[in-house]
Design an enzyme around this catalytic site. Sequence first.
Site, PDB file in Angstrom:
ATOM      1  N   LYS A 199       0.691  14.603   1.011  1.00  0.00           N
ATOM      2  CA  LYS A 199      -0.658  14.906   0.526  1.00  0.00           C
ATOM      3  C   LYS A 199      -0.829  16.403   0.252  1.00  0.00           C
ATOM      4  CE  LYS A 199      -2.649  10.953   3.067  1.00  0.00           C
ATOM      5  NZ  LYS A 199      -3.290  10.089   2.041  1.00  0.00           N
ATOM      6  N   THR A 231      -8.549   6.728  -1.963  1.00  0.00           N
ATOM      7  CA  THR A 231      -9.892   6.161  -2.130  1.00  0.00           C
ATOM      8  C   THR A 231     -10.925   7.256  -1.902  1.00  0.00           C
ATOM      9  OG1 THR A 231      -9.610   5.339   0.128  1.00  0.00           O
ATOM     10  CG2 THR A 231      -9.461   3.734  -1.650  1.00  0.00           C
ATOM     11  N   ARG A 267      -5.956  12.111   5.937  1.00  0.00           N
ATOM     12  CA  ARG A 267      -4.906  12.295   6.921  1.00  0.00           C
ATOM     13  C   ARG A 267      -4.026  13.487   6.523  1.00  0.00           C
ATOM     14  NH1 ARG A 267      -4.427   8.381  11.129  1.00  0.00           N
ATOM     15  NH2 ARG A 267      -2.548   9.504  11.685  1.00  0.00           N
ATOM     16  N   HIS A 280       0.793  -1.224   0.000  1.00  0.00           N
ATOM     17  CA  HIS A 280       0.000   0.000   0.000  1.00  0.00           C
ATOM     18  C   HIS A 280       0.826   1.275   0.000  1.00  0.00           C
ATOM     19  CE1 HIS A 280      -3.997  -1.835   0.834  1.00  0.00           C
ATOM     20  NE2 HIS A 280      -3.271  -2.772   1.431  1.00  0.00           N
TER      21      HIS A 280
HETATM   22  N1  CR6 Z   1      -2.262   5.527   3.762  1.00  0.00           N
HETATM   23  C1  CR6 Z   1      -2.064   4.643   0.842  1.00  0.00           C
HETATM   24  O1  CR6 Z   1      -1.259   5.709   1.217  1.00  0.00           O
HETATM   25  C2  CR6 Z   1      -4.160   3.933  -0.297  1.00  0.00           C
HETATM   26  C3  CR6 Z   1      -4.504   3.134   0.953  1.00  0.00           C
HETATM   27  C4  CR6 Z   1      -5.303   1.884   0.624  1.00  0.00           C
HETATM   28  C5  CR6 Z   1      -2.408   3.777   2.048  1.00  0.00           C
HETATM   29  C6  CR6 Z   1      -3.306   5.134   0.094  1.00  0.00           C
HETATM   30  O2  CR6 Z   1      -2.928   5.801  -1.085  1.00  0.00           O
HETATM   31  O3  CR6 Z   1      -5.360   4.355  -0.919  1.00  0.00           O
HETATM   32  O4  CR6 Z   1      -3.304   2.732   1.645  1.00  0.00           O
HETATM   33  N2  CR6 Z   1      -1.183   3.161   2.503  1.00  0.00           N
HETATM   34  O5  CR6 Z   1      -4.670   1.126  -0.363  1.00  0.00           O
HETATM   35  C7  CR6 Z   1      -0.912   2.687   3.753  1.00  0.00           C
HETATM   36  O6  CR6 Z   1      -1.674   2.780   4.698  1.00  0.00           O
HETATM   37  C8  CR6 Z   1       0.383   2.020   3.963  1.00  0.00           C
HETATM   38  C9  CR6 Z   1      -2.991   4.606   3.192  1.00  0.00           C
HETATM   39  O7  CR6 Z   1      -4.116   4.452   3.556  1.00  0.00           O
END
Ligand code: CR6
Length: 840
Positions: free
Chosen positions: A571, A673, A566, A374
Site C-alpha cells: 500500500k 474500498t 492497513r 480478494h
Molecule cells: N485486504 C484486498 O486487499 C479489497 C478487499 C475487499 C482485500 C482489498 O483490495 O478491497 O479485500 N483482500 O475485497 C483480502 O483481505 C484478502 C483486503 O481487504
Amino acid sequence: VETSFARNSPLSVQVEDDRTGLSLETLKRAFLDNLFYVQGKSPDIATAKDYYMALAYTVRDRMLHHWLSTGQTYRRTHARTAVYLSAEFLMGPYLGNNLINLGLYDLFEQAMEELGLNLKEIMDQEQEPGLGNGGLGRLAACYLDSMATLEIPSLGYGIRYEFGIFEQAFHDGWQVEKTDQWLRWGNPWEVRRPEWAVHVKIGGHTEGYTDHQGRYQVNWVPDKVVRGIPYDTPILGYQVNTANTLRLWRAESPESFDFDAFNRGDYYGAVNSKIISENISKVLYPNDDKLEGKQLRLEQEFFFVSCSLQDMIRLLMSEGLPLEQFPEKFTVQLNDTHPAVAIAELMRLLVDDHEMAWDLAWEITQKSFAYTNHTLLPEALERWPMYLFGSLLPRHLEIIFEINRIFLDQVRLKFGPDNERIARMSLIEETGGRYVRMANLACVGSHAINGVAELHTELLKETVLKDFYELFPEKFVNKTNGVTPRRWMVLSNPRLAKLIDQHIGTAWPTQLDQLSKLEAYVDDPAFRNEWREIKQANKRFLTARIERLTGIKVNPDSMFDVQIKRIHEYKRQQLNALHIITLYRRLKQNPDLEITPRTFIFAGKAAPGYFMAKLIIKLITAVGDIVNRDPVVRDRLKVVFIPNYNVTNSQPIYPASDLSEQISTAGFEASGTGNMKFALNGSLTIGTLDGANVEIREEVGAENFFLFGMTADEVTALKASGYQPWQYYEENAELKGVIDLISSGFFSGGDTETFKPLIDNLLQQDRFTVLADYQSYIDCQDHVGKVYQQDQENWLRMSILNAARMGKFSSDRAVREYCKEIWHVDPVSIELQEYSKMVA
Ligand code: CR6
C-alpha cells in the site's frame, strides 16, 4: 455525558406503548423504562454507558417487529436465501446506523435533547464489534446493509470472536497492541440462541463399514467435540421493513460431554477442556492479506463453516424441504478461501451423515457455492500442511482426495497428459512439502468465481487462476466492490447529505446514480459555496478530534492529505513518507519556498507480527516528531497519526479529507474500498492504476483524478528485466537526499540502525517498486499542491464532480449484480405481521 434530566414534562404513556411507540413522549418514556428495568439504574447514578445501553435497547425494541416479520415471511414463502459465509464482519457501531435505517435519527436526537442528553455523546459510548481486519470484513458489512435494503433474503454467518481486532496505541512512536474488549459492557444488539446450538467434531480418525444395503460408508470418530452457539443480530434495511440476520457462532464445550467418564473425576481436566473448546472463538487473527498457518485458525474456519452448514440444513428441514432442495433454498458465497472447507464439509454432511450418493452430493455442492477471490498476493493464498489438515479433519482430507481424483481425470481429458498443468491444478501441492490448496478447492467446488474489480479479475484470469480460467472460462465473472452510502454518507457526512437532499431529493441513498444530478449545480455559486463550507466544517470538526486524540494542533485551512488503511508494504505508506521528507528538505534548503500547507493524516494498524509494517509506522511518527516541531516549517507541514483506526474513527475522516492517497503498486490492491468512500465524500484521489482506482477514474473522468506511476504491466516488465532500485537512488539527487537523511539517523535521534532494515530493503529488493515510482509520485504531488493552492475554483469543481459521478460504487449495485448473475435471488418485500397472527 453531562446530564440534567428534564423532570418537568410529566410522562403520560401507557406501558404497552413503550415497546412500539414512536412519539417523542413514548420514546422518552421507553428510554427511561429501559434505564430503570434493564440497566437497573436511576438517572442520578446512571453512567454514560447506562444511557447508551438504555438507548440501544429502546432502538432494538423498535427493530424486533421488522425482524420477526421478516423471519416469518421467509419461512412461509420458502424464500431463496443468499448466504454470506465470512470469517470477518467489520460491522462498525450499530446505534447510529440503525437509527438512520429506521428513519428515526432526528426524532431520537430530539428525545434525548429533551431529556438533557446528547445523542452523539451517547453514540460515542458504543464499543464497535471489530470482528474484521480491513477491507474484506468491511465489504461483508456493506453487503449485509445492501442486501437488507434491497429486500434480499439473506443470512450472514461468521464467528463471534470474544476479542476482535486489537486496539492500537503508541509508545515512543511504535505501535503497541492492547486486547480489544468489545463485550466488556455487554452487547445489546445480539440475541443468544442456545436452542439452535450444534456440535462440531474435530480430530480423530475415520472407520469404514458396510451398511445394511451393502454400501461402503465412513464414520468419523473425532477426538474432540465443541458446541457452537449462535448469536443473532438483526440487520435492518434502509427505510424498508426487512431485517435480516447476522448469525455469529461462539464455541463452547458441549454440556453432553461426559467429563466424569472421560476424565475419571478429573475436575481440573474437565474445566481445562472447556477452556480449550472456548479457545476456538476467542480471538480474531490480526492479519490482512496474509495467511497465518496456525492450527487454531484452521479450527476456527472449520468450526464456523460446519456450524453454518448444519444450521442451513436444519432450516431447510424445518420448512419441510428435502435435502436435494439445498441449492434451491440457499446460495452460498465464500468470502475468500477462509470458508472454502465448506465444500468438503457439505459433501461430508450429505454423503456420510445423510447417506446421499456421491454424484448427487457433488452436483448439489457445486450448485450451492460461489467463490470470491480478494487478493493476488501469494503470501495470502491459503494452503494447509497436509499433516495438519489431516490430523484435524481426517474425513475431509479423504473427501478432498476423492474430489481431486475425479477432477484431475477431467483435466486430463481436456488437456491430455500435461503433468505440469496437473501438478499446478491439483488440490494437493506436492513440491516442497504437501499442502491442501484452498483456492483450488474453492474453484473446483464452486459454480462461479469472481474478482473484486475489473483489473483484479483480469489479472486472476492471467496469473493466479489461469489454469482454472482455461478449464472453466464460464465460471469467471467480475464483481467490482461497492460501499454503502447509508453509513458512508448519510450517517457520517450529515451536512453534505442534507445539502444533496435539498438539491436532488432524497432518493439518492438507495439510487446512488442519482448523484449525477449534482452536475447541474457544479457552476451554481450558492451550491459551490455550501459545498466548500461543508468541507471546511467537517475539517474543523476533525481538527478538534485530532487535537483531542493526539495533542497536535492542525490548521483546518491546510490541505488534508489522507492515507488511512492497513499498513502494508504494497500500500506504500513509505512512499507517502518519502514525499513528506522531500517537502521538508525543500523547506530546509529554502525556508521561504512557496508551498501548499498540508496536513498529512495517517491511520491504520500493522499486523502485530509484521515487522516492516511496524517500522513504517515508526518512520511516519518519527518524521512527524521532527517536522511538526521544526520552526523552519512554520506549521506549513503537519504529520498526524490517528491511533486505533477502526470504523468508528474512520467515519469523521472521509468527509474531512481533501486528498485521498490510493498509491499501491499497480497490480497488488485487489480493489480497495476506502478509495470509494473518499471520492463519494468529495475528496480527490492521487492514485495508481490499481484495483478499483481504474474504474473510479473512468467514472469521474481522467481530468478529475491525479494519476501517477507505472501500470501493472509495466511493473511486471520492469521486474522481468531485472529491477535495480539503487540505480533510481543514485540517479535521482532529491531521492538520494531523502534516503540519506533517513539513513543518517536524523529522524531517529542520531541512531543509524533504526530504519536500516527499511532502507536496505528499498535499495536492494524493493518488491513494491517504491523507488521506481518515486519521481512520478513527487511530480504528481507538486501538481496537486498547485491546483489546490492556485486553482481553488477548479479543485471545488473537481470535488463536486467526483461525488456526482460515484453512483457506480454503491454496494447496492454490487449486490444487485451478485443477485442477478451469481445468486439468482429475488427480493421479497416484508409486510409487518400482526403480533396476534404470528404463530408458527
Ligand atoms: N485486504 C484486498 O486487499 C479489497 C478487499 C475487499 C482485500 C482489498 O483490495 O478491497 O479485500 N483482500 O475485497 C483480502 O483481505 C484478502 C483486503 O481487504
